[in-house]
Design a protein around this motif. Sequence first.
Motif, short mmCIF file in Angstrom:
data_model
loop_
_atom_site.label_atom_id
_atom_site.label_comp_id
_atom_site.label_asym_id
_atom_site.label_seq_id
_atom_site.Cartn_x
_atom_site.Cartn_y
_atom_site.Cartn_z
N VAL A 106 -2.60 -1.98 -15.36
CA VAL A 106 -2.65 -0.72 -14.62
C VAL A 106 -2.19 -1.01 -13.20
N ILE A 107 -1.18 -0.28 -12.76
CA ILE A 107 -0.72 -0.37 -11.37
C ILE A 107 -1.37 0.80 -10.62
N ALA A 108 -2.09 0.47 -9.55
CA ALA A 108 -2.90 1.49 -8.88
C ALA A 108 -2.65 1.53 -7.39
N ASN A 109 -2.77 2.72 -6.83
CA ASN A 109 -2.81 2.87 -5.39
C ASN A 109 -4.11 2.22 -4.90
N ILE A 110 -4.01 1.24 -4.04
CA ILE A 110 -5.17 0.44 -3.64
C ILE A 110 -6.26 1.31 -3.01
N GLU A 111 -5.87 2.19 -2.11
CA GLU A 111 -6.86 3.04 -1.43
C GLU A 111 -7.63 3.90 -2.44
N THR A 112 -6.90 4.46 -3.39
CA THR A 112 -7.52 5.30 -4.41
C THR A 112 -8.41 4.47 -5.33
N LEU A 113 -7.94 3.28 -5.71
CA LEU A 113 -8.70 2.41 -6.59
C LEU A 113 -10.02 1.99 -5.96
N VAL A 114 -9.99 1.64 -4.69
CA VAL A 114 -11.21 1.18 -4.00
C VAL A 114 -12.28 2.28 -3.98
N LYS A 115 -11.86 3.52 -3.94
CA LYS A 115 -12.81 4.63 -3.94
C LYS A 115 -13.61 4.72 -5.24
N THR A 116 -13.09 4.11 -6.31
CA THR A 116 -13.79 4.17 -7.60
C THR A 116 -14.92 3.14 -7.69
N LYS A 117 -15.08 2.35 -6.65
CA LYS A 117 -16.11 1.30 -6.65
C LYS A 117 -17.49 1.86 -6.95
N GLU A 118 -17.75 3.07 -6.48
CA GLU A 118 -19.07 3.67 -6.65
C GLU A 118 -19.23 4.42 -7.97
N ASN A 119 -18.15 4.53 -8.75
CA ASN A 119 -18.26 5.21 -10.04
C ASN A 119 -19.21 4.45 -10.96
N LYS A 120 -20.03 5.15 -11.70
CA LYS A 120 -20.91 4.50 -12.66
C LYS A 120 -20.07 3.85 -13.75
N PRO A 121 -20.21 2.52 -13.97
CA PRO A 121 -19.38 1.84 -14.98
C PRO A 121 -19.63 2.39 -16.37
N ARG A 122 -18.54 2.62 -17.10
CA ARG A 122 -18.65 3.07 -18.48
C ARG A 122 -18.43 1.92 -19.47
N ASN A 123 -17.93 0.79 -18.95
CA ASN A 123 -17.66 -0.35 -19.84
C ASN A 123 -17.70 -1.65 -19.03
N LEU A 124 -17.53 -2.75 -19.72
CA LEU A 124 -17.57 -4.06 -19.06
C LEU A 124 -16.17 -4.66 -18.96
N TYR A 125 -15.57 -4.97 -20.09
CA TYR A 125 -14.29 -5.66 -20.11
C TYR A 125 -13.20 -4.86 -19.41
#
Length: 369
Positions: free
Chosen positions: A205-224
Motif C-alpha cells: 500500500v502506497i500512502a500519503n504519510i500525513e493521512t496514514l499517521v492520522k489512522t494511528k488512533e483507529n481501533k485495530p481490526r486485525n494484527l498482520y
Amino acid sequence: MDIKRNILLNPGPATTTDTVKFAQVVPDICPREQEFGDVMEFVSKGLTEFVGSLDKYTTVIFGGSGTAAVESMLSSAVGEGYVLIINNGAYGKRMCDIANVYEMNYIEFQSSNIEAIDFEALEKVIIENKDKLTHLATIHHETTTGLLNDVSRLGALCKKYNLDLMVDAMSSYAGIPIDMEKMNISYLASSSNKCIQGMAGVSFVIANIETLVKTKENKPRNLYLNLYKQYEYFKKNYQMRFTPPVQVLYALQQAIVEAKKETIEARHERYVKSCEVLWSELQRLGLRRLVDESCHSHMITTVMYPEVENFSFDDMHDYLFERGFTLYPGKISSKDTFRIANIGEIDHKDITNAMKVLEEYLIKIGFIK
C-alpha cells in the motif's frame, strides 16, 4: 541456463524477464540482517517514487497476494465513518466483501462493469451521505473486463467533499502513469506480479504519510494487516514485523531496476501498441470485444465467445497452452467471454504470434472458413 519462455496472456502473474527470475537465486540470509534491510529500503522507496515523492508518500509492504493489500488498506484506514465503495466488477465486489467481513460502515455504489461511471449519480449519493462519509474506494483498472475508471475525476470529487480516496491499482500500477498528488489519491494498493513485472508473493500500500499517521488512533481490526503498525515498525529499521518472502523481494528489487530503466511512460506505450495489434487481429478474426475503447485500459481485453456450436473455452485454452500461450476465462456472469491481457514482459510481436495460433484453432473448429 535457458528457461522456457511462456507468453502469459492472463492478467497476472505476468511474463517476467530471466533476470527477474534469476534474482531469486541468492545465498540464504536472515531477513533481520542489515543487508536485507537495504533491499527492503530500496524496494519501498523505489515503489513509492513511481507515483509520488518520498517526502509525502511511503510504501508499506506485506507478504501476500494483492487482496492482502486491499484488505489492509480498507480495514486500517477507515475508522468509525463510512466508506463509499464503487462496485463495477468482481474486484469492486471484493472490496464490499472485505467491508462486510470486518463489519465496516460502507455504502455500495453499483455501476456498469462495461461502461464509464455515472458521475452525476455518484455525486448525488455523496451529497446524500456527506455527513457520514469519510472515504471513497474504487478500482482503477477493473481486471474483470478491462474497464478503466477515471481516477483523476474521482480524486477531484473527493477533494470537493473532503474524502480520502483509496484506489485498488492492482493491474494499473507501473503500467499506466499515476501521480498520487495530482490525482488526490490517499492510498493506493498493488502487488508485485502484474505491471511491475515481478514475481507473485508481495503486496503493498502506497500512502500519503500525513493521512496514514492520522489512522494511528483507529481501533485495530486485525494484527498482520494493520497498516499503521506495519509502517511504524518498517520506518525504524526497514524490516517487516513478520517474516517476509525473501526471494520474492530480491526479484522485486530487480523488477524495479528494470522498470526504472524502461520508464513507466515507455512501458505504457509498449502495452498500448500491443493492445492496438491485438484489437486489429481480433477484428480480422471476427471476434467481438466487450468494453468500448473510450473507457478501456488497453491492457486487458474481454472477448466474446465465437458464435460457433462446438466452441469450448477449455479446448481453446489447451490448444494455445500447448503452444506456449496462456489465455484466461472471463469473469462476468452475464455474457460468455474470455480475456486476453497484454501486460508483462511481452510486446506486439508476441501478440501477433499468439493470434496466429488462435486463428489456427478458429479454423480447426470451423469459425473461420
